[in-house]
Design a protein around this motif. Structure first.
Motif, mmCIF file in Angstrom:
data_model
loop_
_atom_site.group_PDB
_atom_site.id
_atom_site.type_symbol
_atom_site.label_atom_id
_atom_site.label_comp_id
_atom_site.label_asym_id
_atom_site.label_seq_id
_atom_site.Cartn_x
_atom_site.Cartn_y
_atom_site.Cartn_z
ATOM 1 N N CYS A 1 0.801 -1.262 -0.064
ATOM 2 C CA CYS A 1 0.090 0.002 -0.161
ATOM 3 C C CYS A 1 0.752 1.194 0.003
ATOM 4 O O CYS A 1 0.655 2.290 -0.659
ATOM 5 C CB CYS A 1 -0.849 -0.043 1.166
ATOM 6 S SG CYS A 1 -2.229 -1.016 1.183
ATOM 7 N N LYS B 1 -5.647 2.060 -8.109
ATOM 8 C CA LYS B 1 -6.435 0.800 -8.085
ATOM 9 C C LYS B 1 -5.393 -0.358 -7.334
ATOM 10 O O LYS B 1 -5.899 -0.957 -6.809
ATOM 11 C CB LYS B 1 -6.553 0.380 -9.639
ATOM 12 C CG LYS B 1 -7.279 -0.954 -9.674
ATOM 13 C CD LYS B 1 -7.441 -1.183 -10.939
ATOM 14 C CE LYS B 1 -8.423 -2.417 -11.175
ATOM 15 N NZ LYS B 1 -8.541 -2.916 -12.601
ATOM 16 N N LYS C 1 -5.573 0.047 -3.778
ATOM 17 C CA LYS C 1 -6.715 -0.248 -3.296
ATOM 18 C C LYS C 1 -6.913 -1.854 -2.979
ATOM 19 O O LYS C 1 -7.103 -2.247 -2.141
ATOM 20 C CB LYS C 1 -8.121 0.439 -4.143
ATOM 21 C CG LYS C 1 -8.080 1.746 -3.663
ATOM 22 C CD LYS C 1 -9.234 2.530 -4.402
ATOM 23 C CE LYS C 1 -9.523 3.855 -4.188
ATOM 24 N NZ LYS C 1 -10.731 4.645 -4.542
ATOM 25 N N GLU D 1 -7.380 8.426 0.191
ATOM 26 C CA GLU D 1 -8.355 8.820 -0.799
ATOM 27 C C GLU D 1 -8.697 10.133 -0.865
ATOM 28 O O GLU D 1 -8.930 10.592 -1.764
ATOM 29 C CB GLU D 1 -9.809 7.933 0.045
ATOM 30 C CG GLU D 1 -9.580 6.547 -0.382
ATOM 31 C CD GLU D 1 -10.913 5.685 0.291
ATOM 32 O OE1 GLU D 1 -11.809 6.319 1.055
ATOM 33 O OE2 GLU D 1 -10.749 4.574 0.175
ATOM 34 N N GLN E 1 -6.370 4.794 4.974
ATOM 35 C CA GLN E 1 -6.888 4.659 3.791
ATOM 36 C C GLN E 1 -7.749 5.879 3.486
ATOM 37 O O GLN E 1 -7.833 6.286 2.471
ATOM 38 C CB GLN E 1 -7.779 3.577 3.622
ATOM 39 C CG GLN E 1 -8.332 2.907 2.526
ATOM 40 C CD GLN E 1 -7.282 2.840 1.364
ATOM 41 O OE1 GLN E 1 -6.229 2.532 1.710
ATOM 42 N NE2 GLN E 1 -7.625 3.134 -0.106
#
Length: 183
Positions: A65, A82, A85, A129, A125
């Motif tokens: 990540c 992508k 994620k 985002e 996360q």
């Protein structure tokens, strides 16, 4: 004379019965020792080793990540979002599996550590985002929040891996000792 032969026949039959009974007892003890040692090693593999492997995998997924996050910050490529994620989804799956194993085996310390990691990776996360939708000039102001969340999650995962690995090693030694004793 027939009476003596019958007595000898009974004695021989009784001797065979005693030998057969002792053989059955010995076989039963051996079977108990074998099944006990097998169940101990099976429990070790199913629980401790599975949690250790999954903890290491979760740590690798967190590192992936971070790598895809850095790649996105450097290139701005949507493909990296992508991939990040997907790695985050893998991380979540590993954490959920560890938590399920810990609950199944009544390991509250592990559950507590996983909850801490879940909290930090969720913050990570959400901040990632935010970076994705933020204009390019604002991205670097959000990046320290991501770094902090990842830095908080990583040591907990490393400690969990180390703890479970140590417990697995201790349980392996105990299982070997038990198998040797029963053998």
């Amino acid at each position: 004379m027939a009476r003596q032969q019958m007595t000898i026949g009974k004695k021989i039959g009784l001797g065979f019965a005693v030998v057969l009974l002792l053989t059955a007892i010995l076989t039963g003890v051996y079977q108990f020792a074998l099944s006990s040692a097998t169940s101990t090693f099976t429990g070790l593999i199913e629980t401790d080793m599975a949690i250790a492997v999954r903890s290491n995998s979760a740590l690798n997924d967190l590192n992936k990540c971070r790598r895809f996050e850095k790649d996105f910050l450097l290139t701005g490529t949507e493909g990296k979002v992508k991939e990040q994620k997907n790695s985050f989804a893998d991380l979540g799956d590993e954490l959920d599996t560890i938590e399920a194993l810990a609950k199944k085996n009544n390991r509250p310390k592990i559950i507590e550590q996983i909850e801490k990691v879940h909290t930090q990776v969720d913050i990570y996360q959400k901040n990632f985002e935010l970076i994705v939708v933020a204009p390019e000039y604002e991205r670097m102001s959000i990046e320290p929040k991501i770094r902090e969340a990842a830095r908080n999650a990583e040591p907990v995962l490393e400690e969990l891996y180390k703890t479970v690995q140590d417990e697995a090693n201790q349980n392996t030694v105990l299982a070997k000792a038990r198998a040797k004793f029963l053998g």
